[in-house]
Every structure is written in structure tokens, then in C-alpha cells.
Enzyme design. Sequence first.
Site, PDB file in Angstrom:
ATOM      1  N   HIS A   1      -9.455   1.572   1.582  1.00 42.22           N
ATOM      2  CA  HIS A   1      -8.885   0.835   0.460  1.00 42.22           C
ATOM      3  C   HIS A   1      -8.655  -0.597   0.913  1.00 42.22           C
ATOM      4  O   HIS A   1      -8.847  -0.948   2.082  1.00 42.22           O
ATOM      5  CB  HIS A   1      -7.554   1.465   0.050  1.00 42.22           C
ATOM      6  N   ILE A   2      -8.224  -1.454  -0.013  1.00 44.58           N
ATOM      7  CA  ILE A   2      -7.774  -2.790   0.351  1.00 44.58           C
ATOM      8  C   ILE A   2      -6.469  -3.064  -0.386  1.00 44.58           C
ATOM      9  O   ILE A   2      -5.996  -2.234  -1.174  1.00 44.58           O
ATOM     10  CB  ILE A   2      -8.834  -3.862   0.039  1.00 44.58           C
TER      11      ILE A   2
ATOM     12  N   LYS B   1     -15.133  -1.724   3.721  1.00 49.47           N
ATOM     13  CA  LYS B   1     -14.398  -2.236   2.565  1.00 49.47           C
ATOM     14  C   LYS B   1     -15.405  -2.793   1.566  1.00 49.47           C
ATOM     15  O   LYS B   1     -16.157  -3.720   1.885  1.00 49.47           O
ATOM     16  CB  LYS B   1     -13.410  -3.319   2.996  1.00 49.47           C
TER      17      LYS B   1
ATOM     18  N   ASP C   1       0.807  -1.218   0.000  1.00 52.26           N
ATOM     19  CA  ASP C   1       0.000   0.000   0.000  1.00 52.26           C
ATOM     20  C   ASP C   1       0.839   1.266   0.000  1.00 52.26           C
ATOM     21  O   ASP C   1       0.330   2.352   0.271  1.00 52.26           O
ATOM     22  CB  ASP C   1      -0.973   0.011   1.180  1.00 52.26           C
TER      23      ASP C   1
END
Length: 460
Positions: free
Chosen positions: A414-415, A386, A252
Site C-alpha cells: 500500500h502507500i 508500489k 496507515d
Amino acid sequence: MSVQEYLDKHMLSRKIEDAVNAAVRAKAPDPVLFISNHMRKAVRCVITKIKARQILDGRGIPTVEVDLYTNKGMYRAAAPGGTSTGMYGAVELRDGEKGKYIGMGVSRAVKNVNEKISEALIGMDPTLQSQIDQAMIDLDKSENKGELGANAILAVSIAACKAGAAEKEVPLYKHIADISGKTSAVLPVPAFTLISGGKHAGNNLPAQEIMVLPIGASSFEEAMQMGSEAYQHLKAVISERYGAIGCNVGEDGGFSPDISSFTEVLDLVMEAIDRTGYSERIKIAIDVGASDFCIGSKYDLDFKSPKKSGQNFRTGEDMMELYTQLCRDYPIVSIEEPFDKDDWEHTKSLTRLAICQVVGDDLLMSNPKCIEKAIDEFTCNALVLKMNQIGTVTEAIEAVKMAKDGHWGVVMSHISGETEDSFIADLAVGLATGQIKAGAPCRGERLSKYNQGNTCELIN
């Protein structure tokens, strides 16, 4: 059929006359353009085709992208791919064919969009989001969207939402606010990932993300500046202490210096914050991701070190003491997934201390049943939302409403397997979640969300 018969059948003469009259009343400077737009609005918007394909997410793993066509345009959306699992979460449909993409292909999900979902939705009005989502849920028939695939359903749901906004000629976040029943949109506070760990990075840090929240920013644009500067200062701090190799990044975008200590990594972040000059205006959040290193009822803080694993076990009570001390020593305002997804009791105990926001992730899986239970039992006080865990825009709206009715905070998230699709930024603004985490101020699939948040501010 003659021209006159065609005009009469479709009542075009009356419609053209109405358009001309409207142009006259509006004193349109370009009558032809005005009449063209007027006629276009007079035509009901319907879905005409949906075409899906397999693309790669930010990890290089396949996911589903969809082009949804109406009689007025084409709208594209991509489903993010995640790693969070749980019996209450929506299920991505993967091929399982080891010879292709190590079993992670999504050709079955793509086929379901092209052959089943498309057929079911053709002719539907894209502004009717809940009806579109319900049609896909009914078509799937499973509890977890495992028949068609949550990745297939979600990509179509997002594309339909974009088409609905376009038909109403409003920004996407305003359309989302409208269908959720909100009268105004709110810009969120961004939580920027500065350091990555857990299963998202190759270092020995057990925690998944160390983030900064510029709560003292006067605008989203200023918050982006503060987050970016903290990130760049941290890069310098890490380089000075550990060399350039410490500046490698995780999935990320956060830096991943090879350290395992919570205090050591938080000291690095504090030094970076001090260098920005924003000390009192920036707070810290931690996504522990404790489910990844819980073995039985204990937590292995060295689970990523083969030579040390099993030598640094902590009980739930030990972890409670750790978090209490960290919140005392550092400006931590939020801790996500502090315990295992099944460890409701320790999560409740931490929440009762009221030392920070306690955010449920795998504990809740964005599932309304789990959220309701957690609210009733005072298990945590914030939801991380999510999209891949829930599967449709409509269900995401319902989850946020439930959390807010329970007086919870909401973190739009986010994921790990993100794409360049910036939809969650508009969703955060439209649903007034108040918080958004989209990774580091680095890497295109992360920055697309933050940049879109800035765009929403400019439009708003």
C-alpha cells in the site's frame, strides 16, 4: 433498412441459430437466459468511454478515480497517492494551484483522462492489457509519465484490468495470473502495521512502520485473525502504559504512542504478541523509511523533535550496528529502506550479513533499471512494489518477474494515500508475490485489501 436487411447485414440469423443449437446441446433449463449469455459472449468487447473524476484518498488529498465503460459494462478504479519520490519513479500530475487543495488537486490529470486517454483507447479490447498500457505510455511520451500523469494512467490501467477479467468471466487475480504467464495464484503473508511513525504519524518515532507477519498461520483467514488480535492486544498494552492518548493512529492505521526508541516500541509489540499466545508464529518487520531522516551522510533519529533534532546523529555504520542488535534481540525477519535511497553501499553491507530480508523502496522506486542494477550488485534481496511508483499494471508485472528471476522476495505494498480500491490484493495473489503490506487491520482503505485477500482465498 428493413428488419430482414438488418438481420442479413449483421449475420444475426446465423448467430441466433448457433445460440439456439448451443442451448439445445447444453439442455439449458432456461433457454432464453442461455441464449442471451451466448449472444453476449459472441460480441467482441471494446472500450466505449472512459470518464474520470477527482476524489479524496484516505488522507483527504485528491486523487483520480476512473469509470471505464465497455459495450458490456462499467469498471471503476482509483489511483492511490503517495509520498515516495525519486528521479526514477513515475510522477503524479498535481495542479499546483495553492488556492485549491493546497496545490494538490488533480483536475489536470482528470482532464487528460477525459480528453486524451479516453480518445486513444476507445475501441480497444480490455483483455489486451499490455497493448492498452503501451498505448498510454506512447501517448505520454515522457520517461516518468509526467505529461499525462502517473495517477491518470494508473487509474485507467487498473480499470482496464478489471474489465478484462470481467470479459473473461474469471476472478481478477486469475486474470492477472493469466496475463503474467503464471499457472497458479498464491496467497500472500500479510504484514500488519501495528505502530506508525516517521512522516506517517505525529509521534517522535523515526521509523515509519512496525509490522507483524503471522508466518505460522495455516490460512489467510487465520493470518487476519492473528493480526487483528495482536493489534487489539497492543491497544490494551499502550493504553495501560501511556493512557488512551497513546492509542491515536497514524495515516496507515498503526498506533502512534509518543516514544522515539526502537527498543521501547519493539518491547510493546513483543508484549502484545505474547498476549495473543501466538509467540512463535508471529515475526516482526520494520519499514525504517530512512531517506526521510538522512541529512548528508548521517541519520537524525530525533528529526521529529525540534528541541532534540541534530543531537542524535548516527552514521551508516552506527545504523548497521543498530539493525544487527535489533535482529539479535527481536524476531525481525524484514527491514525496508534501512538507509537513504542513495546509500547503496550500506544497503549492500546489511544484505551481505544475511540477518534478515532487506527490502528496497526509494532505492528502487519499482523501476526496472534500478532493480536490474540492484540485482547485479547484490544491493538488497527484496522489492517493495508500489503501483504509484511504476504507473501501469504491465510494468508492475515486469518488475515482479525481474525480481523473482533475481531470486528476490516481493512485497506488494500500500502507500500513504490509499483508497477503498482493493486491486493490490488481487495483484499480490495473481503475481504470487508472497507478501503484502496494506497497513493496520483498521481503517476502511486498509482493510479493503486484507478483506479482498480473504475473498481470494475463499474463491481459490
